[in-house]
Design a protein around this motif. Structure first.
Motif, PDB file in Angstrom:
ATOM      1  N   LEU A 153       0.863  -1.182   0.000  1.00  0.00           N
ATOM      2  CA  LEU A 153       0.000   0.000   0.000  1.00  0.00           C
ATOM      3  C   LEU A 153       0.894   1.225   0.000  1.00  0.00           C
ATOM      4  O   LEU A 153       1.872   1.285   0.753  1.00  0.00           O
ATOM      5  N   TYR A 154       0.549   2.194  -0.830  1.00  0.00           N
ATOM      6  CA  TYR A 154       1.349   3.420  -0.966  1.00  0.00           C
ATOM      7  C   TYR A 154       0.627   4.577  -0.298  1.00  0.00           C
ATOM      8  O   TYR A 154      -0.560   4.812  -0.541  1.00  0.00           O
ATOM      9  N   LEU A 155       1.375   5.322   0.532  1.00  0.00           N
ATOM     10  CA  LEU A 155       0.861   6.543   1.142  1.00  0.00           C
ATOM     11  C   LEU A 155       1.839   7.667   0.823  1.00  0.00           C
ATOM     12  O   LEU A 155       3.029   7.588   1.170  1.00  0.00           O
ATOM     13  N   GLY A 156       1.356   8.694   0.147  1.00  0.00           N
ATOM     14  CA  GLY A 156       2.268   9.766  -0.225  1.00  0.00           C
ATOM     15  C   GLY A 156       1.525  10.963  -0.768  1.00  0.00           C
ATOM     16  O   GLY A 156       0.300  11.061  -0.674  1.00  0.00           O
ATOM     17  N   ASP A 157       2.300  11.870  -1.353  1.00  0.00           N
ATOM     18  CA  ASP A 157       1.720  13.106  -1.879  1.00  0.00           C
ATOM     19  C   ASP A 157       2.013  13.230  -3.368  1.00  0.00           C
ATOM     20  O   ASP A 157       1.233  12.785  -4.194  1.00  0.00           O
ATOM     21  N   THR A 158       3.161  13.799  -3.740  1.00  0.00           N
ATOM     22  CA  THR A 158       3.427  14.008  -5.164  1.00  0.00           C
ATOM     23  C   THR A 158       4.754  13.404  -5.627  1.00  0.00           C
ATOM     24  O   THR A 158       5.210  13.714  -6.714  1.00  0.00           O
ATOM     25  N   SER A 159       5.370  12.555  -4.828  1.00  0.00           N
ATOM     26  CA  SER A 159       6.637  11.957  -5.240  1.00  0.00           C
ATOM     27  C   SER A 159       6.425  11.060  -6.455  1.00  0.00           C
ATOM     28  O   SER A 159       5.457  10.291  -6.535  1.00  0.00           O
ATOM     29  N   SER A 160       7.367  11.133  -7.396  1.00  0.00           N
ATOM     30  CA  SER A 160       7.261  10.299  -8.594  1.00  0.00           C
ATOM     31  C   SER A 160       7.499   8.822  -8.282  1.00  0.00           C
ATOM     32  O   SER A 160       7.323   7.972  -9.154  1.00  0.00           O
ATOM     33  N   GLN A 161       7.866   8.495  -7.041  1.00  0.00           N
ATOM     34  CA  GLN A 161       8.029   7.087  -6.684  1.00  0.00           C
ATOM     35  C   GLN A 161       6.732   6.309  -6.864  1.00  0.00           C
ATOM     36  O   GLN A 161       6.760   5.093  -7.069  1.00  0.00           O
TER      37      GLN A 161
ATOM     38  N   THR B  87      -5.525  20.768 -12.381  1.00  0.00           N
ATOM     39  CA  THR B  87      -4.130  20.905 -12.804  1.00  0.00           C
ATOM     40  C   THR B  87      -3.716  19.684 -13.613  1.00  0.00           C
ATOM     41  O   THR B  87      -4.356  18.626 -13.565  1.00  0.00           O
ATOM     42  N   ASP B  88      -2.625  19.834 -14.345  1.00  0.00           N
ATOM     43  CA  ASP B  88      -2.118  18.717 -15.147  1.00  0.00           C
ATOM     44  C   ASP B  88      -1.064  17.901 -14.417  1.00  0.00           C
ATOM     45  O   ASP B  88      -0.630  16.871 -14.923  1.00  0.00           O
ATOM     46  N   ASP B  89      -0.609  18.380 -13.250  1.00  0.00           N
ATOM     47  CA  ASP B  89       0.526  17.715 -12.622  1.00  0.00           C
ATOM     48  C   ASP B  89       0.152  16.848 -11.420  1.00  0.00           C
ATOM     49  O   ASP B  89       1.010  16.467 -10.637  1.00  0.00           O
ATOM     50  N   HIS B  90      -1.120  16.546 -11.255  1.00  0.00           N
ATOM     51  CA  HIS B  90      -1.546  15.612 -10.207  1.00  0.00           C
ATOM     52  C   HIS B  90      -2.363  14.464 -10.811  1.00  0.00           C
ATOM     53  O   HIS B  90      -3.220  13.891 -10.141  1.00  0.00           O
ATOM     54  N   ASP B  91      -2.071  14.115 -12.049  1.00  0.00           N
ATOM     55  CA  ASP B  91      -2.937  13.133 -12.704  1.00  0.00           C
ATOM     56  C   ASP B  91      -2.906  11.770 -12.026  1.00  0.00           C
ATOM     57  O   ASP B  91      -3.878  11.028 -12.072  1.00  0.00           O
ATOM     58  N   PHE B  92      -1.809  11.436 -11.336  1.00  0.00           N
ATOM     59  CA  PHE B  92      -1.751  10.133 -10.673  1.00  0.00           C
ATOM     60  C   PHE B  92      -2.652  10.068  -9.439  1.00  0.00           C
ATOM     61  O   PHE B  92      -2.909   8.991  -8.915  1.00  0.00           O
ATOM     62  N   TRP B  93      -3.160  11.207  -8.962  1.00  0.00           N
ATOM     63  CA  TRP B  93      -4.079  11.165  -7.825  1.00  0.00           C
ATOM     64  C   TRP B  93      -5.418  10.534  -8.198  1.00  0.00           C
ATOM     65  O   TRP B  93      -6.213  10.202  -7.316  1.00  0.00           O
TER      66      TRP B  93
ATOM     67  N   ARG C 299      -1.512  -1.580  -7.103  1.00  0.00           N
ATOM     68  CA  ARG C 299      -1.781  -1.842  -5.691  1.00  0.00           C
ATOM     69  C   ARG C 299      -2.475  -0.618  -5.108  1.00  0.00           C
ATOM     70  O   ARG C 299      -2.448   0.458  -5.704  1.00  0.00           O
ATOM     71  N   PRO C 300      -3.057  -0.750  -3.913  1.00  0.00           N
ATOM     72  CA  PRO C 300      -3.802   0.378  -3.341  1.00  0.00           C
ATOM     73  C   PRO C 300      -2.906   1.586  -3.042  1.00  0.00           C
ATOM     74  O   PRO C 300      -1.758   1.449  -2.622  1.00  0.00           O
ATOM     75  N   CYS C 301      -3.465   2.776  -3.256  1.00  0.00           N
ATOM     76  CA  CYS C 301      -2.786   4.046  -2.982  1.00  0.00           C
ATOM     77  C   CYS C 301      -3.724   4.972  -2.220  1.00  0.00           C
ATOM     78  O   CYS C 301      -4.932   4.991  -2.473  1.00  0.00           O
ATOM     79  N   VAL C 302      -3.137   5.762  -1.311  1.00  0.00           N
ATOM     80  CA  VAL C 302      -3.849   6.863  -0.668  1.00  0.00           C
ATOM     81  C   VAL C 302      -2.960   8.092  -0.781  1.00  0.00           C
ATOM     82  O   VAL C 302      -1.766   8.045  -0.455  1.00  0.00           O
ATOM     83  N   PHE C 303      -3.535   9.197  -1.252  1.00  0.00           N
ATOM     84  CA  PHE C 303      -2.772  10.422  -1.487  1.00  0.00           C
ATOM     85  C   PHE C 303      -3.172  11.498  -0.491  1.00  0.00           C
ATOM     86  O   PHE C 303      -4.336  11.612  -0.110  1.00  0.00           O
ATOM     87  N   LEU C 304      -2.181  12.294  -0.101  1.00  0.00           N
ATOM     88  CA  LEU C 304      -2.345  13.299   0.946  1.00  0.00           C
ATOM     89  C   LEU C 304      -2.378  14.698   0.344  1.00  0.00           C
ATOM     90  O   LEU C 304      -1.462  15.084  -0.388  1.00  0.00           O
ATOM     91  N   ASN C 305      -3.404  15.459   0.699  1.00  0.00           N
ATOM     92  CA  ASN C 305      -3.610  16.796   0.145  1.00  0.00           C
ATOM     93  C   ASN C 305      -3.859  17.797   1.272  1.00  0.00           C
ATOM     94  O   ASN C 305      -4.955  18.353   1.406  1.00  0.00           O
ATOM     95  N   PRO C 306      -2.852  18.042   2.122  1.00  0.00           N
ATOM     96  CA  PRO C 306      -3.078  18.933   3.264  1.00  0.00           C
ATOM     97  C   PRO C 306      -3.403  20.367   2.876  1.00  0.00           C
ATOM     98  O   PRO C 306      -4.073  21.083   3.630  1.00  0.00           O
ATOM     99  N   GLU C 307      -2.930  20.804   1.701  1.00  0.00           N
ATOM    100  CA  GLU C 307      -3.209  22.170   1.263  1.00  0.00           C
ATOM    101  C   GLU C 307      -4.529  22.293   0.518  1.00  0.00           C
ATOM    102  O   GLU C 307      -4.899  23.376   0.059  1.00  0.00           O
ATOM    103  N   ARG C 308      -5.220  21.178   0.380  1.00  0.00           N
ATOM    104  CA  ARG C 308      -6.521  21.140  -0.311  1.00  0.00           C
ATOM    105  C   ARG C 308      -6.434  21.748  -1.713  1.00  0.00           C
ATOM    106  O   ARG C 308      -7.242  22.580  -2.129  1.00  0.00           O
ATOM    107  N   VAL C 309      -5.435  21.308  -2.435  1.00  0.00           N
ATOM    108  CA  VAL C 309      -5.233  21.738  -3.813  1.00  0.00           C
ATOM    109  C   VAL C 309      -6.393  21.228  -4.669  1.00  0.00           C
ATOM    110  O   VAL C 309      -6.863  20.091  -4.506  1.00  0.00           O
ATOM    111  N   ASP C 310      -6.840  22.050  -5.598  1.00  0.00           N
ATOM    112  CA  ASP C 310      -7.855  21.603  -6.557  1.00  0.00           C
ATOM    113  C   ASP C 310      -7.135  20.790  -7.636  1.00  0.00           C
ATOM    114  O   ASP C 310      -6.870  21.264  -8.728  1.00  0.00           O
ATOM    115  N   TRP C 311      -6.804  19.559  -7.289  1.00  0.00           N
ATOM    116  CA  TRP C 311      -5.898  18.772  -8.123  1.00  0.00           C
ATOM    117  C   TRP C 311      -6.505  18.370  -9.460  1.00  0.00           C
ATOM    118  O   TRP C 311      -5.782  18.146 -10.431  1.00  0.00           O
ATOM    119  N   ARG C 312      -7.814  18.303  -9.545  1.00  0.00           N
ATOM    120  CA  ARG C 312      -8.443  17.952 -10.826  1.00  0.00           C
ATOM    121  C   ARG C 312      -8.312  19.080 -11.851  1.00  0.00           C
ATOM    122  O   ARG C 312      -8.485  18.850 -13.043  1.00  0.00           O
TER     123      ARG C 312
END
Length: 373
Positions: free
Chosen positions: A277-285, A309-315, A294-307
């Protein structure tokens, strides 16, 4: 007639090595007549490469050469990320040696100052991509200084063309690091078979969850007993947040936690291969993690409107958490929820990495051979 000489430059952080070294072994196999040399910046690089070349039976076939300003660091023996010689003076002194080779292959941007400032070197330089995903600095003008760029996937080629790199100078080869030993043979880190979660925060503050939530997440993972935990942030996080060393040291004694800030396993793919299971933010890892969905959970503490932008597509490949108190429940349901994200994960990995098999390194080697011709 002397055989063509090919120089590989191992001059940057150790995280670059797995993106370049597999091409060395593949090129030695694809073209036995080539004269291959690897220039190394420190004794850490030298020790790692000499061991692998010996294991592969290539110690007498591939020469290791020390750059001007080489640093001997006898205290570093585990593949730690070492201090480096001053880059620009070292490159200036290295330029004369590279005039005598037929091709130069590098994975880091700094080396491309040579062909950018000395145009007569440009036809020799081949840039191998390191990393993958949507947050890469594609518009850096140094990229245009390389005569050929080796990239993992057609999507990456398209994005480079969009920023002005001529299409004919870009070769799609697949994800070279996929054949590196860490990803191919992940270690067993825990005595039991509980699921393993890896927490890998980014090193840049504006992209990272560490500064807002890192300490609380480490405490939470330390106190729970359902998961084994790998705490392996980006190799460079400790430079920007030195307190991370103290935070991880405080929990390193716990049997269900594996902490690392220094060893080569930080960058060789071991931890991405070993986790469930992966827990992270924006690392390319995460892109490497998704080579095997496999399962992923992404962290968005700044509440970015990630949809937007073009640079959070893996979220789109997992649940995105924008409140810390929602994290435990998100982790608890991640495995059950995974089927809804599998198709997205497979599509993203294919788009970002292309062919993620050992054949990628051989395809890169054949591109080097073609460039020599």
């Amino acid at each position: 007639m002397k055989p063509p000489r090919v120089a590989f430059l191992f001059l940057g952080e150790t995280l670059l090595i797995p993106h370049l070294y597999p091409i060395v072994e593949a090129l030695a196999a694809e073209a036995p007549d080539l004269d291959i040399e690897c220039w190394v910046a420190t004794s850490v690089h030298e020790g790692l490469l000499s061991g692998w070349l010996s294991d592969a039976g290539l110690a007498a076939r591939v020469r290791l050469r020390r750059v001007p300003g080489f640093l001997d660091l006898p205290a570093l023996t585990h593949g730690e990320n070492p201090p480096l010689p001053a880059k620009l003076p070292m490159l200036a002194r290295l330029a004369g040696y590279l005039l005598r080779v037929d091709a130069v292959i590098c994975a880091e941007q700094t080396s491309l100052w040579l062909p950018r400032l000395l145009p007569f070197l440009r036809r020799r330089f081949i840039k191998a991509a390191h990393g993958a995903g949507s947050m890469m600095a594609r518009s850096d003008p140094r990229r245009r200084a390389a005569h050929h760029l080796l990239v993992p996937a057609a999507r990456e080629k398209g994005r480079l063309v969009d920023v002005g790199v001529p299409s004919e100078r870009i070769v799609v080869v697949g994800y070279v690091k996929a054949g590196f030993r860490g990803l191919a043979h992940p270690p067993r880190l825990f005595a039991d078979d509980r699921p393993v979660i890896v927490y890998a925060p980014h090193w840049q503050r504006h992209r990272s969850s560490w500064w807002a939530w890192g300490r609380q997440i480490v405490d939470m993972l330390a106190q729970q007993g359902r998961l084994n935990v790998i705490l392996a942030p980006h190799q460079r996080l400790v430079e920007k947040a030195p307190e991370v060393r103290e935070v991880l040291a405080a929990v390193a004694h716990l049997p269900h936690l594996h902490t690392d800030l220094d060893s080569f396993a930080m960058v060789d793919g071991s931890y991405m291969g070993a986790a469930d299971l992966y827990l992270g933010d924006t690392s390319s890892q995460v892109v490497e993690f998704l080579m095997r969905p496999r399962p992923c959970v992404f962290l968005n503490p700044e509440r970015v409107d990630w949809r937007a932008t073009d640079d959070h597509d893996f979220w789109a490949c997992g649940e995105v958490v924008d409140r810390l108190d929602a994290l435990p429940e998100a982790l608890a349901r991640a495995r059950a929820e995974h089927p809804r994200y599998q198709a997205e994960q497979r599509g993203f990995a294919t788009d970002a990495l292309g062919d993620a098999s050992p054949e990628a390194a051989h395809r890169a080697a054949r591109a080097v051979i073609a460039a020599l011709k």
